[in-house]
Design a protein around this motif. Structure first.
Motif, mmCIF file in Angstrom:
data_model
loop_
_atom_site.group_PDB
_atom_site.id
_atom_site.type_symbol
_atom_site.label_atom_id
_atom_site.label_comp_id
_atom_site.label_asym_id
_atom_site.label_seq_id
_atom_site.Cartn_x
_atom_site.Cartn_y
_atom_site.Cartn_z
ATOM 1 N N THR A 4 0.837 -1.023 0.216
ATOM 2 C CA THR A 4 0.047 0.087 -0.056
ATOM 3 C C THR A 4 0.870 1.202 0.036
ATOM 4 O O THR A 4 0.479 2.248 -0.498
ATOM 5 N N SER A 60 -14.060 2.116 -1.737
ATOM 6 C CA SER A 60 -14.383 2.393 -0.496
ATOM 7 C C SER A 60 -16.073 2.216 -0.177
ATOM 8 O O SER A 60 -16.354 1.965 1.079
ATOM 9 N N TYR A 111 -7.424 7.108 2.051
ATOM 10 C CA TYR A 111 -8.124 5.725 2.059
ATOM 11 C C TYR A 111 -7.159 4.441 1.965
ATOM 12 O O TYR A 111 -7.147 3.590 2.628
ATOM 13 N N ILE A 112 -6.306 4.661 1.036
ATOM 14 C CA ILE A 112 -5.224 3.647 0.610
ATOM 15 C C ILE A 112 -4.299 3.502 1.828
ATOM 16 O O ILE A 112 -4.005 2.329 2.238
ATOM 17 N N LYS A 114 -4.825 3.575 5.010
ATOM 18 C CA LYS A 114 -5.493 2.749 6.159
ATOM 19 C C LYS A 114 -5.975 1.356 5.659
ATOM 20 O O LYS A 114 -6.458 0.577 6.504
ATOM 21 N N MET A 115 -5.487 0.818 4.468
ATOM 22 C CA MET A 115 -5.592 -0.466 4.042
ATOM 23 C C MET A 115 -4.402 -1.173 4.391
ATOM 24 O O MET A 115 -3.256 -0.762 4.541
ATOM 25 N N ASP A 119 -5.970 -5.957 2.240
ATOM 26 C CA ASP A 119 -7.095 -5.561 1.700
ATOM 27 C C ASP A 119 -6.926 -5.286 -0.046
ATOM 28 O O ASP A 119 -8.098 -5.279 -0.615
ATOM 29 N N LYS A 138 -9.035 -4.713 -5.470
ATOM 30 C CA LYS A 138 -8.712 -3.408 -5.134
ATOM 31 C C LYS A 138 -7.422 -3.253 -5.788
ATOM 32 O O LYS A 138 -7.187 -2.003 -6.237
#
Length: 172
Positions: A4, A60, A111-112, A114-115, A119, A138
């Motif tokens: 990520t 998301s 967003y990424i 927090k992956m 994920d 994803k």
């Protein structure tokens, strides 16, 4: 380095190069057709924002605020049906293009960030047509954002050269 983190680095890097390539263009150059019948460079920039919006919402499940969608001319300028065509009526400042697409990109990056790497393997369902749904990982969506920006940037840079647009401070 986590996958990520690498993807975030790649998304930041590709955007930095894109913005460097349009830095110094005037609002008139960003708004004008670079060639007859071609979308303005500003439309291509906003298209990058549109793609970030669409894919972020798919990734998301969250929605981007309408105000930000409007600032990006989401589904109003680039490759939309004639009845939905609603681009700006006059040139907008270069900083407005940059602010809008940067704000959306930061939402994607947040967003990424927090992956977890696991994920990236999660798939989402996406309609390919009215009757066909496909599962898309994803990680492919994030890769596609990178690949799409590289493609779009190449189009923009070629159109800038073909139009003979000179950036502020460049010699003729």
């Amino acid at each position: 380095m986590k996958n990520t983190e690498l993807l975030i680095y790649m998304l930041r890097d590709i955007r930095e190069v894109t913005l460097q390539g349009v830095n110094g263009l005037s609002k008139e150059q960003l708004f004008a057709e670079p060639l007859p019948g071609e979308f303005p460079i500003g439309a291509y920039l906003m298209h990058l924002g549109e793609c970030d919006i669409g894919w972020y919402e798919s990734l998301s499940g969250n929605k981007i605020p309408d105000e930000l969608k409007n600032r990006c001319y989401y589904s109003a300028w680039f490759d939309v049906p004639a009845e939905d065509f609603n681009p700006p009526k006059s040139p907008i400042e270069p900083s407005e293009y940059i602010a809008a697409i940067t704000e959306v990109r930061e939402i994607v990056l947040d967003y990424i960030s927090k992956m977890a790497d696991e994920d990236l393997e999660i798939t989402i369902k996406r309609k390919r047509s009215a009757t066909v749904e496909v599962d898309i990982p994803k990680k492919w969506i994030i890769y596609h954002l990178i690949e799409h920006e590289a493609h779009t940037r190449g189009q923009m840079f070629m159109l800038i050269r073909m139009a003979g647009f000179k950036k502020k401070g460049e010699n003729n």
